[in-house]
Design an enzyme around this catalytic site. Sequence first.
Site, short mmCIF file in Angstrom:
data_model
loop_
_atom_site.label_atom_id
_atom_site.label_comp_id
_atom_site.label_asym_id
_atom_site.label_seq_id
_atom_site.Cartn_x
_atom_site.Cartn_y
_atom_site.Cartn_z
N HIS A 1 0.84 -1.31 -0.26
CA HIS A 1 0.01 -0.06 -0.13
C HIS A 1 0.68 1.13 -0.24
O HIS A 1 0.23 2.37 0.09
CB HIS A 1 -0.84 0.06 1.26
CG HIS A 1 -2.03 -1.04 1.21
ND1 HIS A 1 -3.29 -0.77 0.82
CD2 HIS A 1 -2.00 -2.26 1.61
CE1 HIS A 1 -3.85 -1.86 0.90
NE2 HIS A 1 -3.06 -2.74 1.47
N LYS B 1 0.11 14.59 0.88
CA LYS B 1 -1.24 14.55 0.60
C LYS B 1 -1.58 16.16 0.28
O LYS B 1 -2.69 16.40 -0.43
CB LYS B 1 -2.15 13.94 1.59
CG LYS B 1 -1.95 12.40 1.60
CD LYS B 1 -2.85 11.98 2.79
CE LYS B 1 -2.98 10.33 2.97
NZ LYS B 1 -3.53 9.83 2.05
N THR C 1 -8.78 6.45 -1.84
CA THR C 1 -10.07 5.76 -2.00
C THR C 1 -11.31 6.80 -1.71
O THR C 1 -12.38 6.73 -2.05
CB THR C 1 -10.34 4.51 -0.85
OG1 THR C 1 -9.85 4.83 0.21
CG2 THR C 1 -9.63 3.33 -1.50
C1 26Q Z 1 3.11 0.44 10.60
C2 26Q Z 1 4.11 0.34 11.40
C3 26Q Z 1 3.84 0.64 12.93
C4 26Q Z 1 2.73 1.49 13.10
C5 26Q Z 1 1.96 1.73 12.18
C6 26Q Z 1 1.97 1.38 10.87
C7 26Q Z 1 1.18 1.60 9.81
C8 26Q Z 1 -0.36 1.70 9.95
C9 26Q Z 1 -1.14 2.00 9.12
C10 26Q Z 1 1.60 1.89 8.45
C11 26Q Z 1 0.69 2.34 7.31
C12 26Q Z 1 -0.95 2.11 7.85
C13 26Q Z 1 -1.77 2.60 6.67
C14 26Q Z 1 -1.59 3.01 5.34
C15 26Q Z 1 -2.70 3.33 4.42
O1 26Q Z 1 -3.64 3.56 4.90
N1 26Q Z 1 -2.09 3.39 3.05
C16 26Q Z 1 -3.09 3.73 2.14
O2 26Q Z 1 -3.86 2.55 1.89
C17 26Q Z 1 -4.95 2.88 1.03
C18 26Q Z 1 -5.53 1.69 0.43
O3 26Q Z 1 -4.84 1.10 -0.44
C19 26Q Z 1 -4.39 3.75 -0.18
O4 26Q Z 1 -5.65 4.13 -1.19
C20 26Q Z 1 -3.67 4.93 0.25
O5 26Q Z 1 -3.10 5.75 -0.92
C21 26Q Z 1 -2.54 4.51 0.89
O6 26Q Z 1 -1.99 5.77 1.49
#
Ligand code: 26Q
Length: 821
Positions: free
Chosen positions: A365, A562, A664
């Site tokens: 992602h 963003k 999204t």
């Molecule tokens: C990782 C390690 C430790 C703590 C937290 C995390 C963590 C948690 C959530 C890292 C990333 C996320 C979330 C990422 C996210 O939401 N990405 C988005 O995913 C969407 C669905 O595919 C895309 O539409 C977005 O472009 C993308 O930014």
Amino acid sequence: MQHNDLHALYGCGPVTFTGTSDALFERRLVLDHVIDPKAAPPREQFEAFAGAVRDVLAQRWLKTSQTYDRVNPKQVYYLSMEFLIGRTLANNITNLFLEPIVEEFQNSKGVDLTELIEQEPDAGLGNGGLGRLAACFIESLATMKIPAIGYGLRYDYGIFRQEITNGYQSEQPDPWLNRPDPWEVARPHETASVPLGSSFQVQGGQIIVRRGHPTHLLGVPYDRPVVGFGGKTINTLRLWKATTPSVFDFGEFSSGDFFGAVSDKTLAESVTRVLYPDDSTSHGRSLRFLQEYFLVCCSLADIVSRFRRRGNKWSSLPDKVAIQLNDTHPAMAVPELMRILLDDAKLGWDEAWDLTVRTLAYTNHTLLPEALEKWSVHLFEALLPRHLEIIYEINRRFLGDVQSKCPGDDAKLSRVNLIEEGPDPKVRMASLAIVGTHSTNGVAAIHSKLLRAKTVPDFAELFPKRFNNKTNGVTPRRWLLLANPNLAKLLTSAVGNGWETNLSLLHKIAPLGQDTGFRNKFLAAKRAAKVRFVDWIKATDGISLDPDTLFDVQIKRIHEYKRQLLNAIQVIIWYNRLLSNPKLDIPPRTILFAGKAAPAYHLAKVIIKLITSIGRVVNADPAVHGKLRVEFLPNYSCTLAESLIPAADVSEQISTAGFEASGTSNMKLMMNGALTVGTQDGANIEIVEEVGEENAFIFGLTTEQVLNSRDWYNPKWHYENDVETRQALDLIFDDYFSPDEPGIFAPIREMLLERGDYYMHLADLTSYTVAQQRVGELYADPNAWAQKAILNVACSGKFSSDRTIAEYASEIWQVKPGPVV
Ligand code: 26Q
């Protein structure tokens, strides 16, 4: 309605209900809450009502899982650290087709369902896009009658509640389970055991490992029904809660110490206490490591025991089980499945590896290299020594293969090494996920292409067939049918039923953009949604908005890439234009922002403060009154999104090209008739492919231009040579918006002018302002606007998560939609 009718709809066996739907509700109030139905407070009414809905679905739910057990089909398991579910009551009423019954009930009992619905807290078990995607996917899986289970964690505290005080974000805990949750069913008899190589203590979100004292945690499953549209298939979302075997068994600290033992139990339970905020840059939070393993260990044990219970042979694992990893967060599934197959099933390495790779698949992602997960080898050594051993063996064999394919290429060997060498060696989780699965997909066409070409080119070359794209989607049940009842009715009147599960049918309304009658009805539906939102936000936050202005909406996590800041600067430019030319003829506009900043992301929080400060000044300035209004809506959530998205005219999708994997909210907004103002990034590109460039406002550098201009890009040039840019920025830097807090926006100045404006705000500012000028001109002509908005709805079919899931099903999972029997 009589119980027999309900029974005909959802009953599956000889069990009968003891009365009407009213009786189901009143019985719950009396029996569960011991309260006179006439005297019940709204919260108790909500619980009773949701309980009655659960009564209605219970038999179907049971029947669905019994059917899967009997027929033994291939089943999909979606592993995700996040499921951003939001509220459930209205969604279940819609998907169970209970609306007519509920309406009758409201009329006869004088109960106000909208008030009950507002009692339900959001299940905010996710940060943003990735978590909401998981929620949309499991809904689509159920609707498409695909045997599936979602696996996640039952956090006591979801994503923090955002408060805005004096314009600043502060974070408050979200104790969403304070009151009993009517949807969940605990299944203690299906508890899983999670052995660990060491015991540990927790301090400030970090664990302190007590080496050499193996221990174990328990995972208790809590099941939630996932109701497919029409209610025929009801799948399960299984969330794990951490606990200990018994108060006195956990850890070595507790022997003979009653007080210590009880606090050790609390300690074990802290593993699922709280969702980590997405803070892509802060690595090494060791409790998160434990959370990730806990999810993987419980879920794989559950999957494997179901697989064996159904009488399957190990060799048929990939024929019966497809496990999708939502990002690398559950990537420890690779060594865990290997461990199960080697140590428990006693298979040889080659067979175990073949089965593992064919069973698992991975979704990426993000393209941000700093967001790729890495975990310290030392953490593995202490807590999961066997897994580390397995990872080393996977790595040894893999590097051996690479060496024989590309002899002598040591640079490549060190790039693809699953272990990042150094003083604190680390396991590269994305590399492990690519090597240990048969499929790696990105979430929009451009993202998948860049993932291959830029982020992991060596792996793409080694495993060309593994890489693929699955463009994201969103469920039209929640994001259109439920969120926007006026538009939904209009669509049904125009194209008939069926669009809810076949969103491409909306193409049929494309010609109706020419039809004055339809256009007027469309504009009326948009206005009704705006009024609904205006009333809701007034009641919720006391914010007053004018529904007769253009609603320009940017809703997403606050992040530099963003570029909420680009939007904010543009607002200042329009403010300046209005100040210097009071007669400037532009349609009145309300610019709405909502989104959370990671608690430790300082600059993102400064950006929130800037937006709220601009709002304070602009909204109070009589010179622009009625023309320009800026609001930062606090505590962005699923529920806020469901209310706001139907009301939006403009969808802001303005990330620096090459940085947003997909997005999204762009899809949800398009589906509800908002026009996209966007860069050529993520799914925006595909949105424009569907609707046509003339029906969106595309601006800014392309990914290629961003990459090619990095070396010579000079933000100061824009500041020095563009008057409007300089004037707008000087207002920020000279504390025009922060007279009482001078200097607070210095970090923005530094980022933009001293540190090179990495996300190229200033490079895109002029073309963005031009795009916004065109927005204003078009909006001044309601008919021309409506035509394009209608086309956006008509062309949004591709972005149904049903389409996405159909692609996963046929190209990755090899499962067929349709009832299992
Ligand atoms: C990782 C390690 C430790 C703590 C937290 C995390 C963590 C948690 C959530 C890292 C990333 C996320 C979330 C990422 C996210 O939401 N990405 C988005 O995913 C969407 C669905 O595919 C895309 O539409 C977005 O472009 C993308 O930014």
